[in-house]
Motif scaffolding. Sequence first.
Motif, PDB file in Angstrom:
ATOM      1  N   TRP A  76     -83.633  40.708  37.298  1.00  0.00           N
ATOM      2  CA  TRP A  76     -82.070  40.316  37.626  1.00  0.00           C
ATOM      3  C   TRP A  76     -83.057  39.388  36.270  1.00  0.00           C
ATOM      4  CZ3 TRP A  76     -81.673  38.210  43.018  1.00  0.00           C
ATOM      5  CH2 TRP A  76     -81.136  39.202  43.794  1.00  0.00           C
ATOM      6  N   PHE A  79     -77.121  42.904  41.801  1.00  0.00           N
ATOM      7  CA  PHE A  79     -76.384  41.550  41.269  1.00  0.00           C
ATOM      8  C   PHE A  79     -75.861  41.279  42.187  1.00  0.00           C
ATOM      9  CE2 PHE A  79     -78.937  42.777  37.276  1.00  0.00           C
ATOM     10  CZ  PHE A  79     -79.171  41.810  36.530  1.00  0.00           C
ATOM     11  N   ASP A  89     -72.748  36.215  40.586  1.00  0.00           N
ATOM     12  CA  ASP A  89     -74.479  35.941  39.623  1.00  0.00           C
ATOM     13  C   ASP A  89     -74.058  36.269  38.701  1.00  0.00           C
ATOM     14  OD1 ASP A  89     -76.831  36.002  38.049  1.00  0.00           O
ATOM     15  OD2 ASP A  89     -78.003  37.096  39.354  1.00  0.00           O
ATOM     16  N   ARG A  97     -75.520  36.653  35.772  1.00  0.00           N
ATOM     17  CA  ARG A  97     -76.004  38.191  34.548  1.00  0.00           C
ATOM     18  C   ARG A  97     -75.309  38.890  34.991  1.00  0.00           C
ATOM     19  NH1 ARG A  97     -81.869  35.798  37.378  1.00  0.00           N
ATOM     20  NH2 ARG A  97     -80.859  35.338  38.746  1.00  0.00           N
ATOM     21  N   ARG A  98     -74.380  39.403  36.181  1.00  0.00           N
ATOM     22  CA  ARG A  98     -73.864  40.466  36.102  1.00  0.00           C
ATOM     23  C   ARG A  98     -73.068  40.708  34.959  1.00  0.00           C
ATOM     24  NH1 ARG A  98     -68.852  41.863  38.965  1.00  0.00           N
ATOM     25  NH2 ARG A  98     -69.744  43.818  40.261  1.00  0.00           N
TER      26      ARG A  98
END
Length: 508
Positions: A447, A322, A326, A328-329
């Motif tokens: 991801w 990641f 980002d 989402r990390r």
Amino acid sequence: MKYISILSLMMLFVTVSCESLIEPKVYSILTDANAFQSKDDAIAAVNAAYSRLKQPSGSNDSWMYYAGFQVTITDLTTDAGHAKSGGDVGLMSDANWGPSNTYLAYAWQHQYKLVSDVNNALYYIPKIKALTGEEQAQFAGELKFLRALGYYDLTNAFGPVPLMTEDSVAKNIQNPDYEAKTPVTQVADINAKIISDLEYAAQNLPLNYTSSKIYKTNDVGRATKGSALALLCKLYMREKNWQKVVEISQQITDLKQYQLYPSYSELFAESNKWCSENIFSALSNNLVDATEMMNHFGPINHKEVTDRWQYFGIPWRFWNTFEKNDERREMFFYDYIGTDGLRYVQPPAGAVNPPAGYYYLPDVASKKYADPKGSTTYLDGHVFPIIRYADILLSRAEALNELTGPNAESIQLINQVKSRSKATLLGAAGTFTKETLRDAILQERGWEFFFECKRREDLIRMDKYQSMVNTYLSAIGKTPRIDINKHRYFPYPQAQVDINPNLSNTGR
């Protein structure tokens, strides 16, 4: 004598009490003769089929199907999932499964329970004279969608399996054969049945339930026209029928029912039961039909998400892919002070023994089903997303790339998903080849959909399962076992092979 008399009275009381328990007063009995008489009976049968997407409410195990084990046979058998709990789940994680693995038995058992409940309902509901044609079509559409989902999951896991329908119910009632050895049906023939069921569902189910004539409330979570089209899109993706994927993904967009939810983290909040991105999900409520997802996914020794097991985690090597920008990390518990005062972190490369005040996490726990604002009880109410709109966007991007190579629309669709999480956008289509854009799509799907039961089928579809999983296993010191010629499907559960010799594991 006084004590003997008291004892005698007590024995008499117990005797009378036991007799009353042995002979209860029966107010009603459900039989073939009085069941399936009303619309309420039909709704109860349909709802019972939905409950199979998890373990039905009131069960002593809240970790079945999409409430948990489906992740074990999908994500944990790839490079994007790790289990440190040992036992059969650890064997799945190490790609060292066999016919006696508990989780393969669970998969077979509970996916077929869904199919069985659907078939029984499809056999009996048409016999209810009180139902209108519209009601019959509605219930049949929901049930056929659920059966299609069951067979989609069964064929993903096991390939050829016995195909059972409502006709099988009729046959068993008329001429029961309790020792029948049902033959397997090839995947192509099961696909034909799935397509037929989903086309029926798409034609007969509504866009939504905001003004349903059949259900009294806005029943979010029921199958819709969009649900049927989305699962059909997923089937054509698996079969690499790219033109069909392009056509159906456009139909889904044209419904104007779906859009990406603004926040990735809030999309998975326990409080967010339904939103514009959900196409079909397994719903849950921690007070009514709770699950144990938070227990399995939650971090160890965390001050807010307490008393969790972290059985399932993402490997650090996957989390490290990641980008820092980002969002989402941030869906992981990767650096925190534990209840014991230690700092829980990723170990530096090559490090084994942490310094004083630190604890090295073997993998990283996800917040996807263990958000700090969620339940603090043993059971939680997390919704499990089975198909969401982001999947359709990335599926369309992949199909267009496979048909025409890198193109502006594929890049735009991928970047639409990336933008939501503030990830770095892809450059112009001219900077990619078909192969490099395919790799970018696979990475983006990893991801976006970690722990959503998609990684294994994505890797298999893109012919990366053997290479990427074996590379991962080698990197963590495990034996690289995957041979796609043997591991495209799991072995049939040994208990099923023992009772049905048509289920042979030779060569699997």
